[in-house]
Design a protein around this motif. Structure first.
Motif, PDB file in Angstrom:
ATOM      1  N   VAL A 151     -12.353 -15.639  26.180  1.00 15.20           N
ATOM      2  CA  VAL A 151     -10.906 -15.765  26.043  1.00 15.20           C
ATOM      3  C   VAL A 151     -10.223 -14.970  27.143  1.00 15.20           C
ATOM      4  N   ILE A 165     -12.602 -21.889  20.216  1.00 17.62           N
ATOM      5  CA  ILE A 165     -12.086 -20.779  21.019  1.00 17.62           C
ATOM      6  C   ILE A 165     -10.990 -21.320  21.928  1.00 17.62           C
ATOM      7  N   TRP A 192      -9.031 -25.576  24.950  1.00 21.34           N
ATOM      8  CA  TRP A 192      -9.797 -25.176  23.765  1.00 21.34           C
ATOM      9  C   TRP A 192     -11.258 -25.567  23.931  1.00 21.34           C
TER      10      TRP A 192
END
Length: 930
Positions: free
Chosen positions: A592, A538, A528
């Motif tokens: 991501v 994120i 993270w």
């Protein structure tokens, strides 16, 4: 006609036999054989692999379990390969033209020497990778290459001197050698030496037998000359801690004076500047903080920007106490006969010889722990900093906050103090308070109290991230404000497999984004990114880790860099928690998603990246595949195997590994690894050795390095017809022994139901924590034909207040909050201690038991083995206790390791295979004075 047909049939048979003989090789040609102990000793492991900065060369040590190893140096772009016999710890020059290694004495000489013999010293071996030429120097203690790859400096071991009469430090011979030309320069009596970062100077300190030539000198290294200069000389001076500033080219050092006994006194801190060729004293006794001195035994470190010099002060009383201890023997030798006679009846003199330790109930640390910590505490220094711009010295640490980490930012440091909680170590474990310390003033601000792990200062010093009660928090240094980073997320950040009677820890911090923009934090599976400005976090791995039970972790390619750049691509490890394979993957800071780079049903281990090239080295392994070194680009598209360290593996029967799944008696899903013989035949039942600890299923794709030690060598057993079972154990607090039973018994029954395990030939083996579990399990079941318990606790009621002699810590914490998992004190839960202690149920044991202990075990009190042995002896149970004299928790002396390994196999062969019992097992070995 009939006779003709008979002759024809005979002739055809002859042709068939001839054809078979021509096509099929002799039976012995490719037939593999079982491993023997002699084979195990010769198997080699890879140590200290290094890749050159340009990525063109590889060096590593291949070391057998017993005997002489070698350093292998090989080209990654050509065919050159060199070997340096008995080499250790290879080091490349930055241009990879030269390799330096320490060369150990022959193993046969080392094992044949007595303690009275003069110690054997390693030599230096230099190898020219372009030509293969070598250079050797005898008895070299230390060597260093210059950054420009032109020079090597090495110092020989000092000759053994009579140090009883004087503590005077005396140096040894230093040699400066130009690598390509072979031209060398030698200096006697050198104590320290150091190249500057640009390789313009080699500084060295001299301390001779008389003290008259003591000083700090240097070689000035130019393109065509080497000139020796004097920086500072002082009769009976002592110069130490030579530390170059990579930014300014300045040299920091300490200077002190040797007293009449040759011991250095308090030091001055000085800086030599190459531009002015002058020395400046930046700290002397007038600048010491109250009750502090600057000890010559110290550590100096410049900040990367070259503006701050960190060092340590020592309490004056401690410095004086150390001097007194060193002088006491010399003073005793110098007494006259009259003085000795007078001291004969002097009470204080007599009492100086007393040997008593006073254990006080309110001591912060118990006496055994104080003794173990004394060597470190006697050299205790409190961090301080010298600022070049203001010329100020600031003390950062003290007795109330003894630990301060050296920072790279110019503002604050991270301070740690466990002082308020030292007494609690005995039963509750480790806690500490966290501070930020102002580098300019020394003022400290408390960040958090009484945490047990998980704290980091950001690279620029603007934030502290810390873990507490299952969450990660961010502390803003300037705003003096805290923020819970993980509270709003629906995934746990506490350890999900934690089965101890203590709060679960977190999974750690992966790093920071440049400019302290964000911090990267792990949960069990994913990575993270938490922005420090309060924006939403994120999940860099997109939750794929948790979804696929893949555990992702960042591989730091540049360990000198303290941050990741925005948008930087990150190389990741991946470990599949269910299927046990590993691979390499890629993620990106601020984005991501995960991309697969290399994934196989194997185990991969990253070793290093070339500093100046897109090339990495790693290993690949499985139970059947030795972890040889592979080389690849960072995308893992151009990869190849470059070593073959154990080619003899093809000669031996080895085995295969498979994953087995079952449920515990409580319905908990469990996994384990089953190792089968290479010539395994379905439907045939095999003797099974069960070896366990806690989690072992992660070893499915792990190569078991053949070595002789206290553990069973898996391929030795599988190649000799055994199956090996490595089950996972899940524990319940308060019932650790019963937890093992409820996990093990259904797992073994699964092997029986699969038609693999011979129900009359199953053995249990554990050491230390699993030695305890082994001893307990056989009080609850007769499933096992025999069992081996190495260093087991047998009586938790007596072990609870024992001492771990290796650390000096009491064992109480181990039961209350740690591995033994009782969950409270002996007075809170006496029944738990009783019910989980094998010795109280020894009357139920029907399993022949082999117990092993070293009688200087530093972790488990070895009388625990005696208690169990005597109980079984009193009850008439089959039991043999192996006491290895002078050994600790793990056997170290090779003869003892081999003896135990052989007795282990003899014991198992007898009970599981029906082999004749060896004499030691059948009748024992009477003591005969040796």
């Amino acid at each position: 006609m009939g006779r003709f047909r008979l002759r024809d049939r005979v002739f055809i048979r002859f042709l068939v036999v001839l054809l078979v003989l021509m096509v099929v090789p002799p039976a012995h040609a490719d037939k593999k054989r079982p491993l023997r102990f002699e084979d195990v000793m010769k198997f080699r492991a890879i140590h200290d692999p290094v890749i050159s900065e340009d990525g063109r060369w590889l060096a590593f040590e291949a070391r057998p379990d017993r005997g002489d190893g070698e350093v292998v140096v090989q080209s990654l772009t050509g065919k050159q390969r060199y070997r340096i016999e008995r080499g250790r710890k290879p080091v490349f020059t930055r241009n990879a033209r030269w390799v330096g290694v320490k060369q150990e004495p022959p193993a046969a000489e080392k094992v044949s020497r007595s303690k009275k013999d003069k110690p054997l010293r390693p030599d230096l071996q230099l190898l020219n990778t372009a030509t293969g030429e070598t250079f050797a120097a005898r008895a070299v203690e230390r060597f260093v290459f210059s950054n420009n790859s032109r020079w090597i400096a090495y110092r020989h071991y000092a000759e053994n001197a009579n140090k009883k009469k004087s503590h005077r430090p005396v140096g040894s011979q230093l040699v400066l050698r130009e690598l390509d030309s072979g031209k060398s320069y030698s200096v006697p009596f050198v104590t320290e030496f150091a190249f500057d970062s640009l390789a313009q100077f080699l500084a060295f300190s001299v301390s001779d037998t008389s003290g008259q030539a003591n000083g700090l000198y240097l070689f000035r290294l130019t393109a065509d000359s080497v000139v020796r200069d004097t920086i500072l000389s002082r009769e009976n001076g002592f110069f130490s801690q030579l530390t170059w500033n990579a930014r300014t080219g300045q040299l920091a050092f300490l200077m002190s004076r040797l007293d009449a006994d040759g011991l250095p006194g308090p030091a001055r801190m000085m800086i030599w500047s190459p531009e002015t060729m002058t020395v400046e004293t930046v700290l002397d006794s007038a600048g010491y903080p109250e009750a502090m001195v600057l000890p010559p035994q110290n550590t100096l470190k410049w900040s990367r920007d070259g503006q701050r010099l960190f060092f340590g002060f020592q309490p004056q009383w401690l410095f004086q106490w150390n001097l007194k201890l060193k002088k006491s023997d010399a003073e005793e030798d110098s007494l006259t006969e009259a003085e000795k006679q007078k001291r004969l009846f002097d009470l204080s003199t007599i009492l100086e010889q007393r040997k008593v330790d006073v254990w006080h109930w309110n001591d912060p640390l118990i006496i055994p722990n104080q003794k173990k910590e004394w060597k470190k505490e006697s050299q205790r220094r409190y961090l301080a900093v010298y600022h070049r711009d203001s010329r100020e010295v600031v003390l950062l640490a003290d007795s109330l906050m003894p630990k301060v980490e050296v920072p790279e930012n110019a503002s604050v440091a991270l301070g740690i103090s466990s002082i308020p909680y030292r007494k609690e170590i005995t039963w509750a474990g480790w806690f500490f308070d966290v501070y930020v310390v102002d580098l300019r003033t020394g003022q400290r601000t408390q960040v958090v109290q009484k945490i047990s792990h998980g704290v980091e200062l950001s690279p620029e010093g603007r934030f502290v991230v810390y873990y507490r009660d299952g969450h990660w928090y961010l502390f803003d240094v300037q705003q003096n404000a805290h923020r819970n980073l993980t509270a709003g997320l629906d995934v746990p950040f506490a350890n999900e497999d934690h089965d101890y009677p203590s709060p679960p820890p977190g999974y750690g911090v992966a790093g920071w984004v440049k400019g302290d923009q964000a911090v990267l934090i792990y949960d069990k599976y994913d990575i993270w990114q938490f922005p420090t400005n309060g924006d939403s976090p994120i999940c860099l791995t997109g939750g794929q880790g948790r979804e696929q039970t893949m555990i992702y972790r960042v591989i730091r390619l540049d360990k000198e860099r303290t941050f990741f750049k925005p948008g930087e691509r990150l190389l990741l490890y991946g470990y599949h928690d269910r299927e046990k394979y590993r691979g390499f993957y890629e993620a990106q800071v601020g984005a991501v998603g995960v991309q697969k780079r290399l994934q196989e049903r194997k185990r991969f281990t990253f070793l290093a990246k070339a500093r100046e090239a897109d090339r990495v080295i790693y290993t690949r392994e499985s139970y059947q595949e030795f972890p040889d070194i592979w080389v690849s680009d960072l995308q893992f598209k151009k990869r190849r195997k470059v070593t073959r360290v154990n080619p003899q593996m093809k000669e031996f029967l080895w085995g295969t590994a498979r994953l087995v799944e079952w449920r515990s008696e409580d319905g908990i899903p469990l996994q384990g690894v089953l190792l089968l013989p290479e010539d395994y035949q379905p439907g045939k039942r095999y003797p099974v050795l069960v070896y366990f600890y806690r989690f072992f299923s992660q070893r499915l794709y792990e190569f078991n390095q053949p070595v002789i030690n206290h553990r069973p060598c898996f391929p030795l057993y599988t190649s000799n017809g055994y199956a090996i079972f490595l089950p996972d154990i899940r524990f319940e607090v308060g019932r650790p022994g019963y937890s093992a039973v409820k996990c093990l018994v259904p797992g073994v029954q699964k092997l029986i139901d699969m038609g693999i395990a011979d129900p009359d030939a199953i053995a249990l083996h554990g050491h230390s924590w699993s030695g305890y579990q082994t001893a307990f399990v056989v009080t609850q079941t007769n499933l096992f034909k025999c069992a081996i318990a190495g260093a087991p606790v047998s009586n938790m009621t007596s072990a609870y207040s024992g001492i771990r002699w290796g650390s000096g810590l009491a064992r109480q914490f181990q039961y209350e909050i740690s591995q033994s998992r009782i969950g409270g004190s002996l007075w809170e839960y006496p029944e738990r201690y009783y019910l989980n202690s094998p010795v109280f149920f020894a009357d139920r044991i029907q399993t022949p038991l082999l117990i092993m202990f070293g009688d200087e075990d530093e972790a488990v009190p070895w009388y625990q083995g005696i208690e169990l042995y005597l109980a079984m002896r009193r009850l008439g149970k089959t039991c043999v206790f192996l006491q290895y004299r002078g050994e600790g928790h793990h056997l170290k002396q090779y003869a003892n390791k081999l003896d135990y390994a052989m007795k282990m196999k003899q014991f198992l062969d007898h009970y599981l295979k029906g082999a004749p019992a060896p004499k030691w097992l059948e009748k024992g070995v009477p003591y005969r004075g040796k």
